[in-house]
Design a protein around this motif. Structure first.
Motif, PDB file in Angstrom:
ATOM      1  N   LYS A   1     -23.146  21.871  11.352  1.00  0.00           N
ATOM      2  CA  LYS A   1     -23.178  22.829  13.283  1.00  0.00           C
ATOM      3  C   LYS A   1     -23.067  21.775  14.120  1.00  0.00           C
ATOM      4  O   LYS A   1     -22.272  21.042  15.313  1.00  0.00           O
ATOM      5  CB  LYS A   1     -23.434  24.147  13.182  1.00  0.00           C
ATOM      6  N   GLN A   2     -24.555  20.960  13.828  1.00  0.00           N
ATOM      7  CA  GLN A   2     -24.865  20.069  14.877  1.00  0.00           C
ATOM      8  C   GLN A   2     -24.028  18.705  14.680  1.00  0.00           C
ATOM      9  O   GLN A   2     -23.610  18.254  15.953  1.00  0.00           O
ATOM     10  CB  GLN A   2     -25.603  19.713  14.794  1.00  0.00           C
ATOM     11  N   ALA A   3     -23.721  18.352  13.357  1.00  0.00           N
ATOM     12  CA  ALA A   3     -22.640  16.713  13.207  1.00  0.00           C
ATOM     13  C   ALA A   3     -21.198  17.291  13.685  1.00  0.00           C
ATOM     14  O   ALA A   3     -20.407  16.006  14.640  1.00  0.00           O
ATOM     15  CB  ALA A   3     -22.378  16.730  11.528  1.00  0.00           C
ATOM     16  N   GLY A   4     -20.908  18.984  14.211  1.00  0.00           N
ATOM     17  CA  GLY A   4     -19.507  19.226  14.522  1.00  0.00           C
ATOM     18  C   GLY A   4     -19.198  19.327  16.173  1.00  0.00           C
ATOM     19  O   GLY A   4     -18.284  18.358  16.681  1.00  0.00           O
ATOM     20  N   GLU A   5     -20.796  19.261  16.788  1.00  0.00           N
ATOM     21  CA  GLU A   5     -20.893  19.777  18.062  1.00  0.00           C
ATOM     22  C   GLU A   5     -20.804  17.533  18.704  1.00  0.00           C
ATOM     23  O   GLU A   5     -19.826  17.519  19.676  1.00  0.00           O
ATOM     24  CB  GLU A   5     -22.005  19.765  18.526  1.00  0.00           C
ATOM     25  N   ALA A   6     -21.207  16.851  17.909  1.00  0.00           N
ATOM     26  CA  ALA A   6     -21.488  15.500  17.878  1.00  0.00           C
ATOM     27  C   ALA A   6     -20.065  14.600  18.261  1.00  0.00           C
ATOM     28  O   ALA A   6     -20.002  14.124  18.608  1.00  0.00           O
ATOM     29  CB  ALA A   6     -22.970  14.870  16.978  1.00  0.00           C
ATOM     30  N   VAL A   7     -19.735  15.020  17.445  1.00  0.00           N
ATOM     31  CA  VAL A   7     -17.797  14.298  16.936  1.00  0.00           C
ATOM     32  C   VAL A   7     -17.201  15.058  17.724  1.00  0.00           C
ATOM     33  O   VAL A   7     -16.384  14.273  18.689  1.00  0.00           O
ATOM     34  CB  VAL A   7     -17.535  15.007  15.357  1.00  0.00           C
ATOM     35  N   ALA A   8     -16.984  16.163  17.856  1.00  0.00           N
ATOM     36  CA  ALA A   8     -16.450  17.131  18.965  1.00  0.00           C
ATOM     37  C   ALA A   8     -16.725  16.438  20.618  1.00  0.00           C
ATOM     38  O   ALA A   8     -15.994  15.628  21.312  1.00  0.00           O
ATOM     39  CB  ALA A   8     -16.230  18.124  19.441  1.00  0.00           C
ATOM     40  N   ALA A   9     -17.988  16.414  20.297  1.00  0.00           N
ATOM     41  CA  ALA A   9     -18.463  15.541  21.680  1.00  0.00           C
ATOM     42  C   ALA A   9     -17.782  13.914  22.175  1.00  0.00           C
ATOM     43  O   ALA A   9     -17.861  13.695  23.094  1.00  0.00           O
ATOM     44  CB  ALA A   9     -19.907  15.074  21.936  1.00  0.00           C
ATOM     45  N   VAL A  10     -18.189  13.144  20.966  1.00  0.00           N
ATOM     46  CA  VAL A  10     -17.865  11.516  21.208  1.00  0.00           C
ATOM     47  C   VAL A  10     -16.360  11.227  21.226  1.00  0.00           C
ATOM     48  O   VAL A  10     -15.590  10.824  21.611  1.00  0.00           O
ATOM     49  CB  VAL A  10     -17.647  11.137  19.375  1.00  0.00           C
ATOM     50  N   LEU A  11     -15.201  12.474  20.682  1.00  0.00           N
ATOM     51  CA  LEU A  11     -13.317  12.079  20.815  1.00  0.00           C
ATOM     52  C   LEU A  11     -13.232  12.608  21.989  1.00  0.00           C
ATOM     53  O   LEU A  11     -12.957  12.057  22.312  1.00  0.00           O
ATOM     54  CB  LEU A  11     -13.104  13.554  19.455  1.00  0.00           C
TER      55      LEU A  11
ATOM     56  N   PRO B   1       0.474  -1.154   0.444  1.00  0.00           N
ATOM     57  CA  PRO B   1       0.545  -0.306  -0.477  1.00  0.00           C
ATOM     58  C   PRO B   1       0.648   1.174   0.135  1.00  0.00           C
ATOM     59  O   PRO B   1       1.835   1.358   1.110  1.00  0.00           O
ATOM     60  CB  PRO B   1      -1.073   0.133   1.481  1.00  0.00           C
ATOM     61  N   THR B   2       0.995   2.458  -0.830  1.00  0.00           N
ATOM     62  CA  THR B   2       1.314   3.742  -1.106  1.00  0.00           C
ATOM     63  C   THR B   2       0.466   4.925  -0.521  1.00  0.00           C
ATOM     64  O   THR B   2      -0.523   4.921  -0.141  1.00  0.00           O
ATOM     65  CB  THR B   2       1.728   4.188  -2.455  1.00  0.00           C
ATOM     66  N   ARG B   3       1.142   5.433   0.177  1.00  0.00           N
ATOM     67  CA  ARG B   3       0.103   6.653   1.151  1.00  0.00           C
ATOM     68  C   ARG B   3      -0.069   7.843  -0.453  1.00  0.00           C
ATOM     69  O   ARG B   3       1.354   8.646  -0.789  1.00  0.00           O
ATOM     70  CB  ARG B   3       0.540   6.876   1.838  1.00  0.00           C
ATOM     71  N   SER B   4      -1.084   8.204  -0.634  1.00  0.00           N
ATOM     72  CA  SER B   4      -1.462   9.713  -1.604  1.00  0.00           C
ATOM     73  C   SER B   4      -1.378  10.565  -0.830  1.00  0.00           C
ATOM     74  O   SER B   4      -1.283  10.608   0.609  1.00  0.00           O
ATOM     75  CB  SER B   4      -2.755   9.118  -2.304  1.00  0.00           C
ATOM     76  N   ALA B   5      -1.420  11.637  -0.916  1.00  0.00           N
ATOM     77  CA  ALA B   5      -1.743  12.739  -0.372  1.00  0.00           C
ATOM     78  C   ALA B   5      -2.546  12.711   0.837  1.00  0.00           C
ATOM     79  O   ALA B   5      -2.716  13.951   1.371  1.00  0.00           O
ATOM     80  CB  ALA B   5      -1.195  13.882  -1.191  1.00  0.00           C
ATOM     81  N   ASN B   6      -3.991  12.361  -0.193  1.00  0.00           N
ATOM     82  CA  ASN B   6      -5.337  12.452   0.610  1.00  0.00           C
ATOM     83  C   ASN B   6      -5.561  11.283   0.981  1.00  0.00           C
ATOM     84  O   ASN B   6      -6.819  10.525   1.158  1.00  0.00           O
ATOM     85  CB  ASN B   6      -6.465  12.596  -1.320  1.00  0.00           C
ATOM     86  N   SER B   7      -5.206  10.894   1.981  1.00  0.00           N
ATOM     87  CA  SER B   7      -5.249   9.151   2.166  1.00  0.00           C
ATOM     88  C   SER B   7      -5.674   9.457   3.826  1.00  0.00           C
ATOM     89  O   SER B   7      -5.882   8.178   4.623  1.00  0.00           O
ATOM     90  CB  SER B   7      -3.753   8.221   2.753  1.00  0.00           C
ATOM     91  N   LYS B   8      -5.556  10.509   3.915  1.00  0.00           N
ATOM     92  CA  LYS B   8      -5.733  10.833   5.878  1.00  0.00           C
ATOM     93  C   LYS B   8      -7.468  11.475   5.819  1.00  0.00           C
ATOM     94  O   LYS B   8      -7.276  12.698   4.823  1.00  0.00           O
ATOM     95  CB  LYS B   8      -5.089  11.783   6.603  1.00  0.00           C
ATOM     96  N   ILE B   9      -7.713  11.475   6.545  1.00  0.00           N
ATOM     97  CA  ILE B   9      -9.288  11.939   6.573  1.00  0.00           C
ATOM     98  C   ILE B   9      -9.622  12.876   7.456  1.00  0.00           C
ATOM     99  O   ILE B   9      -9.053  12.486   9.304  1.00  0.00           O
ATOM    100  CB  ILE B   9     -10.400  10.979   6.522  1.00  0.00           C
ATOM    101  N   ALA B  10      -9.523  14.240   7.930  1.00  0.00           N
ATOM    102  CA  ALA B  10      -9.642  15.562   8.446  1.00  0.00           C
ATOM    103  C   ALA B  10     -11.097  15.599   9.326  1.00  0.00           C
ATOM    104  O   ALA B  10     -11.537  14.256   8.530  1.00  0.00           O
ATOM    105  CB  ALA B  10      -9.225  16.295   7.999  1.00  0.00           C
ATOM    106  N   LYS B  11     -10.953  16.032  10.174  1.00  0.00           N
ATOM    107  CA  LYS B  11     -12.119  16.319  11.401  1.00  0.00           C
ATOM    108  C   LYS B  11     -13.211  16.917  10.481  1.00  0.00           C
ATOM    109  O   LYS B  11     -14.584  16.389  10.803  1.00  0.00           O
ATOM    110  CB  LYS B  11     -11.760  17.009  12.581  1.00  0.00           C
ATOM    111  N   THR B  12     -13.106  17.626   9.499  1.00  0.00           N
ATOM    112  CA  THR B  12     -13.804  18.526   9.062  1.00  0.00           C
ATOM    113  C   THR B  12     -14.295  17.670   8.160  1.00  0.00           C
ATOM    114  O   THR B  12     -16.031  17.131   7.900  1.00  0.00           O
ATOM    115  CB  THR B  12     -13.575  19.886   8.348  1.00  0.00           C
ATOM    116  N   GLN B  13     -13.733  16.622   6.941  1.00  0.00           N
ATOM    117  CA  GLN B  13     -13.958  15.740   6.590  1.00  0.00           C
ATOM    118  C   GLN B  13     -15.398  14.701   7.244  1.00  0.00           C
ATOM    119  O   GLN B  13     -16.515  14.441   6.505  1.00  0.00           O
ATOM    120  CB  GLN B  13     -13.632  14.785   5.635  1.00  0.00           C
TER     121      GLN B  13
END
Length: 113
Positions: A43-53, A17-29
């Motif tokens: 906004k609500q999804a961001g709050e939910a993801v932040a709460a889980v993390l 497997p090779t790592r490409s520049a887009n192999s990492k998913i960011a929090k915003t994604q």
């Protein structure tokens, strides 16, 4: 003397497997994906993801294991003090005891990779 036109054949290399520049998913994604799959706005999804993390980090800081169904288990393990070698000088050093986070992949995910 004539050169041979026959090319040398090499054995097939293993597919790695090779790592490409887009192999990492960011929090915003991740937030965008949660918003797309649910009825939450970004906004609500961001709050939910932040709460889980935040919940995961808090549990790990408290020394608890965190099971994520279908993904795996995060846990804190104690490491013992050990002797190591400094790479540049070959000097022996003592690495102090500490803690590290261990991740064990769920068998269902492991089987599908």
């Amino acid at each position: 003397m004539a050169k041979s036109t026959k090319a040398a054949t090499k054995p097939a290399a293993k597919a790695t497997p090779t790592r490409s520049a887009n192999s990492k998913i960011a929090k915003t994604q991740i937030i965008d994906m949660v918003a797309d799959k649910t009825s939450l706005n970004k906004k609500q999804a961001g709050e939910a993801v932040a709460a889980v993390l935040t919940s995961v980090v808090t549990a790990l800081q408290g020394g608890k294991s965190v099971g994520l169904p279908g993904l795996g288990t995060l846990s804190v393990t104690q490491t013992v003090a050990r002797t190591g070698v400094r790479p540049g000088t070959s000097q022996k050093i003592t690495i102090p005891a500490g803690k590290k986070i261990r991740f064990k992949v769920a068998s269902t995910l492991k089987g599908t990779l």
